[in-house]
Scaffold this motif. Structure first.
Motif, PDB file in Angstrom:
ATOM      1  N   ALA A 201       0.881  -1.255  -0.038  1.00 54.84           N
ATOM      2  CA  ALA A 201       0.081  -0.128   0.006  1.00 54.84           C
ATOM      3  C   ALA A 201       1.019   1.204  -0.007  1.00 54.84           C
ATOM      4  O   ALA A 201       0.507   2.183  -0.740  1.00 54.84           O
ATOM      5  CB  ALA A 201      -0.979   0.288   1.143  1.00 54.84           C
ATOM      6  N   LEU A 202       2.019   1.145   0.664  1.00 55.42           N
ATOM      7  CA  LEU A 202       2.793   2.333   0.614  1.00 55.42           C
ATOM      8  C   LEU A 202       3.516   2.767  -0.730  1.00 55.42           C
ATOM      9  O   LEU A 202       3.334   3.601  -1.018  1.00 55.42           O
ATOM     10  CB  LEU A 202       4.051   2.186   1.824  1.00 55.42           C
ATOM     11  N   GLN A 203       3.962   1.691  -1.451  1.00 54.05           N
ATOM     12  CA  GLN A 203       4.337   1.869  -2.768  1.00 54.05           C
ATOM     13  C   GLN A 203       3.311   2.549  -3.619  1.00 54.05           C
ATOM     14  O   GLN A 203       3.564   3.267  -4.372  1.00 54.05           O
ATOM     15  CB  GLN A 203       5.054   0.526  -3.329  1.00 54.05           C
ATOM     16  N   GLN A 204       2.134   1.765  -3.586  1.00 48.13           N
ATOM     17  CA  GLN A 204       1.147   2.280  -4.308  1.00 48.13           C
ATOM     18  C   GLN A 204       0.768   3.561  -4.035  1.00 48.13           C
ATOM     19  O   GLN A 204       0.496   4.697  -4.857  1.00 48.13           O
ATOM     20  CB  GLN A 204      -0.076   1.457  -4.160  1.00 48.13           C
ATOM     21  N   CYS A 205       0.696   4.068  -2.887  1.00 45.84           N
ATOM     22  CA  CYS A 205       0.393   5.467  -2.282  1.00 45.84           C
ATOM     23  C   CYS A 205       1.359   6.372  -2.782  1.00 45.84           C
ATOM     24  O   CYS A 205       1.030   7.484  -3.421  1.00 45.84           O
ATOM     25  CB  CYS A 205       0.502   5.461  -0.530  1.00 45.84           C
ATOM     26  N   ARG A 206       2.730   6.057  -2.729  1.00 44.96           N
ATOM     27  CA  ARG A 206       3.563   6.984  -3.280  1.00 44.96           C
ATOM     28  C   ARG A 206       3.688   7.256  -4.826  1.00 44.96           C
ATOM     29  O   ARG A 206       3.925   8.196  -5.544  1.00 44.96           O
ATOM     30  CB  ARG A 206       4.943   6.735  -2.746  1.00 44.96           C
ATOM     31  N   GLN A 207       3.130   6.197  -5.653  1.00 47.79           N
ATOM     32  CA  GLN A 207       3.034   6.198  -7.018  1.00 47.79           C
ATOM     33  C   GLN A 207       2.014   7.095  -7.209  1.00 47.79           C
ATOM     34  O   GLN A 207       2.103   7.900  -8.138  1.00 47.79           O
ATOM     35  CB  GLN A 207       3.097   4.594  -7.532  1.00 47.79           C
ATOM     36  N   LEU A 208       0.826   6.818  -6.697  1.00 50.86           N
ATOM     37  CA  LEU A 208      -0.330   7.568  -6.684  1.00 50.86           C
ATOM     38  C   LEU A 208      -0.192   9.196  -6.430  1.00 50.86           C
ATOM     39  O   LEU A 208      -0.842   9.980  -7.142  1.00 50.86           O
ATOM     40  CB  LEU A 208      -1.682   6.935  -6.280  1.00 50.86           C
ATOM     41  N   GLN A 209       0.518   9.319  -5.359  1.00 51.30           N
ATOM     42  CA  GLN A 209       0.874  10.984  -5.181  1.00 51.30           C
ATOM     43  C   GLN A 209       1.453  11.293  -6.209  1.00 51.30           C
ATOM     44  O   GLN A 209       1.410  12.658  -6.426  1.00 51.30           O
ATOM     45  CB  GLN A 209       1.434  10.761  -3.666  1.00 51.30           C
ATOM     46  N   SER A 210       2.722  10.619  -6.715  1.00 51.82           N
ATOM     47  CA  SER A 210       3.226  11.346  -7.909  1.00 51.82           C
ATOM     48  C   SER A 210       2.464  11.410  -9.005  1.00 51.82           C
ATOM     49  O   SER A 210       2.498  12.742  -9.617  1.00 51.82           O
ATOM     50  CB  SER A 210       4.376  10.548  -8.304  1.00 51.82           C
ATOM     51  N   LYS A 211       1.660  10.721  -9.226  1.00 49.50           N
ATOM     52  CA  LYS A 211       0.600  10.648 -10.439  1.00 49.50           C
ATOM     53  C   LYS A 211      -0.463  11.928 -10.383  1.00 49.50           C
ATOM     54  O   LYS A 211      -0.691  12.724 -11.248  1.00 49.50           O
ATOM     55  CB  LYS A 211      -0.144   9.587 -10.603  1.00 49.50           C
ATOM     56  N   VAL A 212      -0.850  11.983  -9.068  1.00 48.95           N
ATOM     57  CA  VAL A 212      -1.873  13.207  -8.790  1.00 48.95           C
ATOM     58  C   VAL A 212      -1.126  14.656  -8.883  1.00 48.95           C
ATOM     59  O   VAL A 212      -1.811  15.621  -9.491  1.00 48.95           O
ATOM     60  CB  VAL A 212      -2.524  13.001  -7.491  1.00 48.95           C
ATOM     61  N   GLU A 213       0.203  14.642  -8.496  1.00 53.00           N
ATOM     62  CA  GLU A 213       0.887  15.902  -8.636  1.00 53.00           C
ATOM     63  C   GLU A 213       1.184  16.243 -10.016  1.00 53.00           C
ATOM     64  O   GLU A 213       0.912  17.354 -10.676  1.00 53.00           O
ATOM     65  CB  GLU A 213       2.190  15.732  -8.066  1.00 53.00           C
ATOM     66  N   GLN A 214       1.271  15.172 -10.792  1.00 54.73           N
ATOM     67  CA  GLN A 214       1.535  15.404 -12.388  1.00 54.73           C
ATOM     68  C   GLN A 214       0.217  15.923 -13.061  1.00 54.73           C
ATOM     69  O   GLN A 214       0.199  16.837 -13.860  1.00 54.73           O
ATOM     70  CB  GLN A 214       1.958  13.863 -13.140  1.00 54.73           C
ATOM     71  N   LEU A 215      -0.822  15.309 -12.589  1.00 57.15           N
ATOM     72  CA  LEU A 215      -2.298  15.727 -13.158  1.00 57.15           C
ATOM     73  C   LEU A 215      -2.666  17.048 -12.750  1.00 57.15           C
ATOM     74  O   LEU A 215      -3.014  17.731 -13.577  1.00 57.15           O
ATOM     75  CB  LEU A 215      -3.357  14.708 -12.521  1.00 57.15           C
ATOM     76  N   ARG A 216      -2.173  17.653 -11.646  1.00 57.89           N
ATOM     77  CA  ARG A 216      -2.326  18.888 -11.241  1.00 57.89           C
ATOM     78  C   ARG A 216      -1.582  19.704 -11.967  1.00 57.89           C
ATOM     79  O   ARG A 216      -2.096  20.958 -12.140  1.00 57.89           O
ATOM     80  CB  ARG A 216      -2.185  19.214  -9.657  1.00 57.89           C
ATOM     81  N   THR A 217      -0.241  19.558 -12.154  1.00 60.40           N
ATOM     82  CA  THR A 217       0.622  20.197 -12.904  1.00 60.40           C
ATOM     83  C   THR A 217      -0.404  20.389 -14.335  1.00 60.40           C
ATOM     84  O   THR A 217      -0.209  21.561 -15.082  1.00 60.40           O
ATOM     85  CB  THR A 217       1.911  19.728 -13.098  1.00 60.40           C
ATOM     86  N   GLN A 218      -0.710  19.255 -14.846  1.00 61.14           N
ATOM     87  CA  GLN A 218      -1.435  19.528 -16.241  1.00 61.14           C
ATOM     88  C   GLN A 218      -2.532  20.128 -16.099  1.00 61.14           C
ATOM     89  O   GLN A 218      -2.851  21.202 -17.259  1.00 61.14           O
ATOM     90  CB  GLN A 218      -1.527  17.813 -16.890  1.00 61.14           C
ATOM     91  N   ALA A 219      -3.270  20.028 -15.230  1.00 59.90           N
ATOM     92  CA  ALA A 219      -4.444  20.783 -15.120  1.00 59.90           C
ATOM     93  C   ALA A 219      -4.470  22.324 -15.039  1.00 59.90           C
ATOM     94  O   ALA A 219      -5.036  23.045 -15.737  1.00 59.90           O
ATOM     95  CB  ALA A 219      -5.328  20.435 -13.819  1.00 59.90           C
ATOM     96  N   ALA A 220      -3.260  22.932 -14.440  1.00 58.60           N
ATOM     97  CA  ALA A 220      -2.904  23.998 -13.997  1.00 58.60           C
ATOM     98  C   ALA A 220      -2.643  24.815 -15.575  1.00 58.60           C
ATOM     99  O   ALA A 220      -2.741  26.132 -15.911  1.00 58.60           O
ATOM    100  CB  ALA A 220      -1.663  24.212 -13.165  1.00 58.60           C
ATOM    101  N   LYS A 221      -2.098  24.096 -16.335  1.00 57.62           N
ATOM    102  CA  LYS A 221      -1.484  24.481 -17.616  1.00 57.62           C
ATOM    103  C   LYS A 221      -2.695  24.510 -18.641  1.00 57.62           C
ATOM    104  O   LYS A 221      -2.538  24.854 -19.739  1.00 57.62           O
ATOM    105  CB  LYS A 221      -0.294  23.629 -18.333  1.00 57.62           C
ATOM    106  N   GLU A 222      -3.609  23.372 -18.621  1.00 59.68           N
ATOM    107  CA  GLU A 222      -4.751  22.922 -19.656  1.00 59.68           C
ATOM    108  C   GLU A 222      -5.669  24.276 -19.942  1.00 59.68           C
ATOM    109  O   GLU A 222      -5.970  25.081 -19.063  1.00 59.68           O
ATOM    110  CB  GLU A 222      -5.356  22.044 -19.414  1.00 59.68           C
ATOM    111  N   ARG A 223      -5.786  24.539 -21.205  1.00 60.34           N
ATOM    112  CA  ARG A 223      -6.762  25.647 -21.572  1.00 60.34           C
ATOM    113  C   ARG A 223      -7.796  25.265 -22.097  1.00 60.34           C
ATOM    114  O   ARG A 223      -8.921  26.088 -22.211  1.00 60.34           O
ATOM    115  CB  ARG A 223      -6.078  26.572 -22.763  1.00 60.34           C
TER     116      ARG A 223
END
Length: 254
Positions: A201-223
């Motif tokens: 669960a810890l490994q999944q959690c950290r992978q998912l945290q990284s994915k969510v951060e990437q999505l947030r970065t994409q969303a902030a740039k998306e027009r």
């Protein structure tokens, strides 16, 4: 947190104490794979000490042997690094150099860390031991992880059936400290199966945290509005999954 406080928390019998300095050249001879490794050892290592040797007749825990492993002794070592030294590689080199499963206490710019790695016989070289699985290394918080962690680290609190089980107990305890970085509270795993579930669960959690951060970065740039909506839905789904994983880490589910 200091190396000395962690050593005291281990509660090792006096009969196991070695407390001998290990020359850096031995690490270079037995652990270094490249010229760069040699330079890192010479430039980064301040001191290596062999603190204790945990043998069956000294601690009353039987040796362990199977087709791949022969655990006749566990080692406890300390590693002091110079300012600016690269922690990860030097810790890995030391674990590779020592012929016994090792609990390593390392003092560096990052603080004091604990690291462990199982060993197994090499399939390619006779009488050679190699790392079996991932190396686990966790920086101990300044408060030592709290009294619950320091108590759980004690030798007497580890499984006593054999040296392999004892060493795995230390691995699970340090893994639980890593999990506490996510949950905010140290809680030892109840069983080996519970420890495996929490580690996954810890490994999944950290992978998912990284994915969510990437999505947030994409969303902030998306027009494009439609794409923003899709990304925000994916972020919310990820956050919901993270909450479920957090419950597993906190011991609310197995």
């Amino acid at each position: 947190m200091t190396v000395g406080k962690l050593i005291r928390a281990l509660g090792l019998p006096e009969s196991t104490r070695v407390d001998q300095r290990v020359p850096k050249k031995l690490l270079a001879e037995h652990g270094a794979a490249t010229a760069l490794d040699n330079r890192q050892i010479q430039d980064g290592v301040e001191e290596i000490r062999w603190l204790a040797a945990l043998k069956p007749h000294l601690i009353g825990v039987p040796a362990f042997e199977d087709a791949q492993r022969q655990y006749v002794e566990l080692a406890v070592l300390s590693l002091a690094l110079k300012t600016g030294a690269k922690l990860g590689r030097l810790v890995e080199l030391l674990h590779r150099a020592v012929p016994y499963p090792t609990l390593l206490l390392t003092a560096s710019d990052s603080g004091v860390s604990l690291s462990l790695a199982h060993l197994r016989a090499s399939q390619n070289e006779a009488d050679e031991m190699i790392l079996d699985g991932d190396l686990m290394a966790v920086v101990v918080p300044a408060d030592g992880g709290g009294e619950a962690f320091l108590s759980a680290l004690a030798l007497a609190r580890q499984p006593q059936s054999n040296l392999y089980a004892l060493y795995q107990g230390w691995l699970d305890t340090v893994d639980a400290l890593d999990i506490a970085r996510e949950t905010g509270r140290f809680q030892p795993s109840l069983t080996r199966e519970h420890a495996l579930a929490r580690h996954a669960a810890l490994q999944q959690c950290r992978q998912l945290q990284s994915k969510v951060e990437q999505l947030r970065t994409q969303a902030a740039k998306e027009r494009q509005l439609a794409r923003q909506v899709t990304l925000n839905q994916e972020i919310r789904a990820g956050q919901t999954e993270l909450q479920d994983l957090q419950r597993v880490l906190a011991g609310e589910a197995t």
